[in-house]
Write a protein that holds these residues in place. Sequence first.
Motif, PDB file in Angstrom:
ATOM      1  N   ARG A  29       0.844  -1.196   0.000  1.00 45.78           N
ATOM      2  CA  ARG A  29       0.000   0.000   0.000  1.00 45.78           C
ATOM      3  C   ARG A  29       0.878   1.244   0.000  1.00 45.78           C
ATOM      4  O   ARG A  29       1.783   1.372   0.814  1.00 45.78           O
ATOM      5  CB  ARG A  29      -0.906   0.001   1.219  1.00 45.78           C
ATOM      6  CG  ARG A  29      -1.832  -1.187   1.258  1.00 45.78           C
ATOM      7  CD  ARG A  29      -3.060  -0.897   2.083  1.00 45.78           C
ATOM      8  NE  ARG A  29      -3.866  -2.091   2.230  1.00 45.78           N
ATOM      9  CZ  ARG A  29      -4.731  -2.509   1.315  1.00 45.78           C
ATOM     10  NH1 ARG A  29      -4.883  -1.839   0.221  1.00 45.78           N
ATOM     11  NH2 ARG A  29      -5.430  -3.611   1.519  1.00 45.78           N
ATOM     12  N   ILE A  30       0.554   2.138  -0.896  1.00 48.64           N
ATOM     13  CA  ILE A  30       1.242   3.420  -0.985  1.00 48.64           C
ATOM     14  C   ILE A  30       0.292   4.464  -0.417  1.00 48.64           C
ATOM     15  O   ILE A  30      -0.824   4.624  -0.901  1.00 48.64           O
ATOM     16  CB  ILE A  30       1.612   3.764  -2.450  1.00 48.64           C
ATOM     17  CG1 ILE A  30       2.374   2.616  -3.125  1.00 48.64           C
ATOM     18  CG2 ILE A  30       2.374   5.060  -2.523  1.00 48.64           C
ATOM     19  CD1 ILE A  30       3.710   2.315  -2.531  1.00 48.64           C
ATOM     20  N   THR A  31       0.724   5.184   0.617  1.00 50.86           N
ATOM     21  CA  THR A  31      -0.119   6.203   1.236  1.00 50.86           C
ATOM     22  C   THR A  31      -0.384   7.317   0.232  1.00 50.86           C
ATOM     23  O   THR A  31       0.532   7.827  -0.405  1.00 50.86           O
ATOM     24  CB  THR A  31       0.576   6.777   2.480  1.00 50.86           C
ATOM     25  OG1 THR A  31       0.936   5.709   3.344  1.00 50.86           O
ATOM     26  CG2 THR A  31      -0.348   7.730   3.214  1.00 50.86           C
ATOM     27  N   GLY A  32      -1.650   7.672   0.084  1.00 45.08           N
ATOM     28  CA  GLY A  32      -2.024   8.731  -0.845  1.00 45.08           C
ATOM     29  C   GLY A  32      -2.329   8.228  -2.243  1.00 45.08           C
ATOM     30  O   GLY A  32      -2.716   9.002  -3.107  1.00 45.08           O
ATOM     31  N   ALA A  51      11.991  -0.134  -1.788  1.00 43.27           N
ATOM     32  CA  ALA A  51      12.345   0.473  -3.074  1.00 43.27           C
ATOM     33  C   ALA A  51      11.094   0.920  -3.825  1.00 43.27           C
ATOM     34  O   ALA A  51      11.078   1.980  -4.460  1.00 43.27           O
ATOM     35  CB  ALA A  51      13.149  -0.511  -3.926  1.00 43.27           C
ATOM     36  N   ILE A  52      10.021   0.128  -3.726  1.00 44.39           N
ATOM     37  CA  ILE A  52       8.771   0.483  -4.405  1.00 44.39           C
ATOM     38  C   ILE A  52       8.174   1.742  -3.784  1.00 44.39           C
ATOM     39  O   ILE A  52       7.736   2.658  -4.492  1.00 44.39           O
ATOM     40  CB  ILE A  52       7.772  -0.689  -4.337  1.00 44.39           C
ATOM     41  CG1 ILE A  52       8.278  -1.842  -5.193  1.00 44.39           C
ATOM     42  CG2 ILE A  52       6.381  -0.259  -4.776  1.00 44.39           C
ATOM     43  CD1 ILE A  52       7.512  -3.129  -5.015  1.00 44.39           C
ATOM     44  N   LYS A  53       8.174   1.806  -2.462  1.00 39.07           N
ATOM     45  CA  LYS A  53       7.644   2.999  -1.794  1.00 39.07           C
ATOM     46  C   LYS A  53       8.441   4.239  -2.180  1.00 39.07           C
ATOM     47  O   LYS A  53       7.867   5.305  -2.458  1.00 39.07           O
ATOM     48  CB  LYS A  53       7.654   2.807  -0.281  1.00 39.07           C
ATOM     49  CG  LYS A  53       6.586   1.858   0.210  1.00 39.07           C
ATOM     50  CD  LYS A  53       6.615   1.727   1.714  1.00 39.07           C
ATOM     51  CE  LYS A  53       5.530   0.799   2.207  1.00 39.07           C
ATOM     52  NZ  LYS A  53       5.530   0.657   3.661  1.00 39.07           N
ATOM     53  N   ALA A  54       9.754   4.126  -2.205  1.00 37.98           N
ATOM     54  CA  ALA A  54      10.594   5.261  -2.581  1.00 37.98           C
ATOM     55  C   ALA A  54      10.355   5.663  -4.036  1.00 37.98           C
ATOM     56  O   ALA A  54      10.282   6.851  -4.363  1.00 37.98           O
ATOM     57  CB  ALA A  54      12.063   4.912  -2.363  1.00 37.98           C
ATOM     58  N   ARG A  55      10.213   4.679  -4.912  1.00 36.39           N
ATOM     59  CA  ARG A  55       9.980   4.959  -6.328  1.00 36.39           C
ATOM     60  C   ARG A  55       8.668   5.703  -6.528  1.00 36.39           C
ATOM     61  O   ARG A  55       8.591   6.666  -7.287  1.00 36.39           O
ATOM     62  CB  ARG A  55       9.983   3.641  -7.100  1.00 36.39           C
ATOM     63  CG  ARG A  55       9.924   3.796  -8.588  1.00 36.39           C
ATOM     64  CD  ARG A  55      10.022   2.458  -9.300  1.00 36.39           C
ATOM     65  NE  ARG A  55      11.311   1.840  -9.046  1.00 36.39           N
ATOM     66  CZ  ARG A  55      11.470   0.655  -8.444  1.00 36.39           C
ATOM     67  NH1 ARG A  55      10.430  -0.030  -8.030  1.00 36.39           N
ATOM     68  NH2 ARG A  55      12.658   0.148  -8.259  1.00 36.39           N
TER      69      ARG A  55
END
Length: 155
Positions: free
Chosen positions: A5-8, A140-144
């Motif tokens: 899950r990506i916040t936002g 890495a996915i969250k940062a990307r």
Amino acid sequence: MITIRITGARELTENFRQLSCRSRETLTIALRTSLRDVRDRARLNHKFTTRSGETERGIEYDQTGPLSGVIGVTTKIGIYQHEGTGIYGAKGRPIVIRPKNRTALRWATGAGFAFAKRVTIQGIKGDPYLYRAARKETPAIKARFADAIRKAAKI
């Protein structure tokens, strides 16, 4: 099943149609790159013994929507190796092998042949390489995506 899950991301998905074409491309590229990285890590970091490479090639990804995708195994052997069989699988009981057309099973041994009316095997332990790959790639996915969202906000 692992869901990252990506916040936002929900608000961004709702406003996805209003974004400029460049912003959509930035987020789509981030998604595809993330899917590819998880797939590549799963192909490289598994515990099963590979012989032909078919199982590794059977690990594939697909973009299912503007900001969603799926990574999975497309070969039957790959599913068995991932989930396990026999007592390690969903049914949780040993596998009994019986002859279909003959009265006994036969297999080669070092001293000739062995015979049996039936053979009971416990199956293989599952190797959840897709889940491990997703967990390892999550930072890495969250940062990307954070970088892609920043770029989309600037455009």
